[in-house]
Design a protein around this motif. Sequence first.
Motif, PDB file in Angstrom:
ATOM      1  N   LEU A 182       8.933 -11.123   6.145  1.00 35.02           N
ATOM      2  CA  LEU A 182       7.624 -11.244   5.490  1.00 35.02           C
ATOM      3  C   LEU A 182       7.235 -10.017   4.683  1.00 35.02           C
ATOM      4  O   LEU A 182       6.549 -10.142   3.668  1.00 35.02           O
ATOM      5  N   ASP A 183       7.684  -8.821   5.090  1.00 30.63           N
ATOM      6  CA  ASP A 183       7.372  -7.651   4.272  1.00 30.63           C
ATOM      7  C   ASP A 183       8.052  -7.746   2.911  1.00 30.63           C
ATOM      8  O   ASP A 183       7.474  -7.389   1.885  1.00 30.63           O
ATOM      9  N   THR A 184       9.265  -8.284   2.888  1.00 26.99           N
ATOM     10  CA  THR A 184       9.967  -8.473   1.617  1.00 26.99           C
ATOM     11  C   THR A 184       9.294  -9.564   0.788  1.00 26.99           C
ATOM     12  O   THR A 184       9.143  -9.432  -0.423  1.00 26.99           O
ATOM     13  N   ALA A 185       8.856 -10.636   1.444  1.00 22.72           N
ATOM     14  CA  ALA A 185       8.133 -11.702   0.738  1.00 22.72           C
ATOM     15  C   ALA A 185       6.853 -11.157   0.119  1.00 22.72           C
ATOM     16  O   ALA A 185       6.506 -11.479  -1.027  1.00 22.72           O
ATOM     17  N   PHE A 186       6.146 -10.315   0.867  1.00 23.48           N
ATOM     18  CA  PHE A 186       4.915  -9.701   0.379  1.00 23.48           C
ATOM     19  C   PHE A 186       5.208  -8.843  -0.853  1.00 23.48           C
ATOM     20  O   PHE A 186       4.578  -8.991  -1.897  1.00 23.48           O
ATOM     21  N   ARG A 187       6.176  -7.938  -0.709  1.00 26.96           N
ATOM     22  CA  ARG A 187       6.535  -7.023  -1.804  1.00 26.96           C
ATOM     23  C   ARG A 187       6.953  -7.800  -3.051  1.00 26.96           C
ATOM     24  O   ARG A 187       6.523  -7.490  -4.166  1.00 26.96           O
ATOM     25  N   ARG A 188       7.751  -8.824  -2.875  1.00 31.04           N
ATOM     26  CA  ARG A 188       8.221  -9.617  -4.021  1.00 31.04           C
ATOM     27  C   ARG A 188       7.055 -10.323  -4.707  1.00 31.04           C
ATOM     28  O   ARG A 188       6.967 -10.344  -5.933  1.00 31.04           O
ATOM     29  N   ALA A 189       6.153 -10.911  -3.915  1.00 33.53           N
ATOM     30  CA  ALA A 189       5.018 -11.637  -4.497  1.00 33.53           C
ATOM     31  C   ALA A 189       4.146 -10.713  -5.353  1.00 33.53           C
ATOM     32  O   ALA A 189       3.671 -11.109  -6.417  1.00 33.53           O
ATOM     33  N   THR A 239       5.054  -7.397  -6.552  1.00 32.42           N
ATOM     34  CA  THR A 239       5.736  -6.601  -7.577  1.00 32.42           C
ATOM     35  C   THR A 239       6.529  -7.420  -8.588  1.00 32.42           C
ATOM     36  O   THR A 239       6.587  -7.059  -9.754  1.00 32.42           O
ATOM     37  N   VAL A 240       7.129  -8.514  -8.154  1.00 31.26           N
ATOM     38  CA  VAL A 240       7.932  -9.340  -9.063  1.00 31.26           C
ATOM     39  C   VAL A 240       7.093 -10.463  -9.666  1.00 31.26           C
ATOM     40  O   VAL A 240       7.100 -10.675 -10.879  1.00 31.26           O
ATOM     41  N   ASP A 241       6.354 -11.160  -8.804  1.00 29.36           N
ATOM     42  CA  ASP A 241       5.612 -12.336  -9.260  1.00 29.36           C
ATOM     43  C   ASP A 241       4.202 -12.006  -9.738  1.00 29.36           C
ATOM     44  O   ASP A 241       3.520 -12.867 -10.286  1.00 29.36           O
ATOM     45  N   ARG A 242       3.764 -10.772  -9.492  1.00 30.19           N
ATOM     46  CA  ARG A 242       2.462 -10.281  -9.978  1.00 30.19           C
ATOM     47  C   ARG A 242       1.273 -11.072  -9.441  1.00 30.19           C
ATOM     48  O   ARG A 242       0.276 -11.251 -10.125  1.00 30.19           O
ATOM     49  N   ILE A 243       1.384 -11.526  -8.192  1.00 29.40           N
ATOM     50  CA  ILE A 243       0.258 -12.186  -7.534  1.00 29.40           C
ATOM     51  C   ILE A 243      -0.660 -11.067  -7.033  1.00 29.40           C
ATOM     52  O   ILE A 243      -0.183 -10.080  -6.471  1.00 29.40           O
ATOM     53  N   PRO A 244      -1.977 -11.172  -7.211  1.00 28.37           N
ATOM     54  CA  PRO A 244      -2.881 -10.126  -6.725  1.00 28.37           C
ATOM     55  C   PRO A 244      -2.713  -9.878  -5.225  1.00 28.37           C
ATOM     56  O   PRO A 244      -2.554 -10.813  -4.437  1.00 28.37           O
ATOM     57  N   VAL A 245      -2.755  -8.605  -4.836  1.00 22.60           N
ATOM     58  CA  VAL A 245      -2.544  -8.210  -3.447  1.00 22.60           C
ATOM     59  C   VAL A 245      -3.435  -9.001  -2.497  1.00 22.60           C
ATOM     60  O   VAL A 245      -2.972  -9.486  -1.455  1.00 22.60           O
ATOM     61  N   GLU A 282       2.634   2.656  -0.432  1.00 24.40           N
ATOM     62  CA  GLU A 282       2.226   2.296  -1.804  1.00 24.40           C
ATOM     63  C   GLU A 282       3.266   1.476  -2.548  1.00 24.40           C
ATOM     64  O   GLU A 282       2.954   0.831  -3.547  1.00 24.40           O
ATOM     65  N   GLU A 283       4.494   1.442  -2.054  1.00 25.64           N
ATOM     66  CA  GLU A 283       5.546   0.613  -2.647  1.00 25.64           C
ATOM     67  C   GLU A 283       5.750  -0.672  -1.854  1.00 25.64           C
ATOM     68  O   GLU A 283       6.723  -1.382  -2.053  1.00 25.64           O
TER      69      GLU A 283
END
Length: 148
Positions: A78-85, A87-93, A130-131
């Motif tokens: 899930l941490d990778t899913a979060f990061r991808r959403a 940073t890659v998909d540009r979904i608001p945090v 932050e990353e």
Amino acid sequence: DERVTVELINDGTHLHPAALELAYHHAGAGRVALITDAMDAAGSADGDYLLGPLGVVVKDGVARLVDGGSIAGSTLTLDTAFRRAVTVDRIPVEDVVRSISANPARLLGLDDRVGSLEPGKDADLVVLDEEFTLKGVMRRGAWIVDPT
């Protein structure tokens, strides 16, 4: 249909990025749940694994059945899913937070205990830097991965 929540495996393999964008655009952040469909190889190195009695080979993080080559679940965490959403998909945090915590808790009928930080609920949380890299995990108020 307002009763439907869209569950998405955002690992870069299971669905095209346009499907994620479409779900957030039409269903909204309140009806999207990011999930993993993870198998035992989640977070592990490439190699040979079993999914029940089925042989699975993980190559470049993608799990496929030895016989036939079909996707055999994911190795996504899930941490990778979060990061991808984010940073890659540009979904608001804030939308990703909702999709990975509050929405799944609501769907499972556990939102009276988990899914948000509120008085009286389990103190379950994840600390990311932050990353958006995992730094700490608290379960029921106790650190199981200390962020310091």
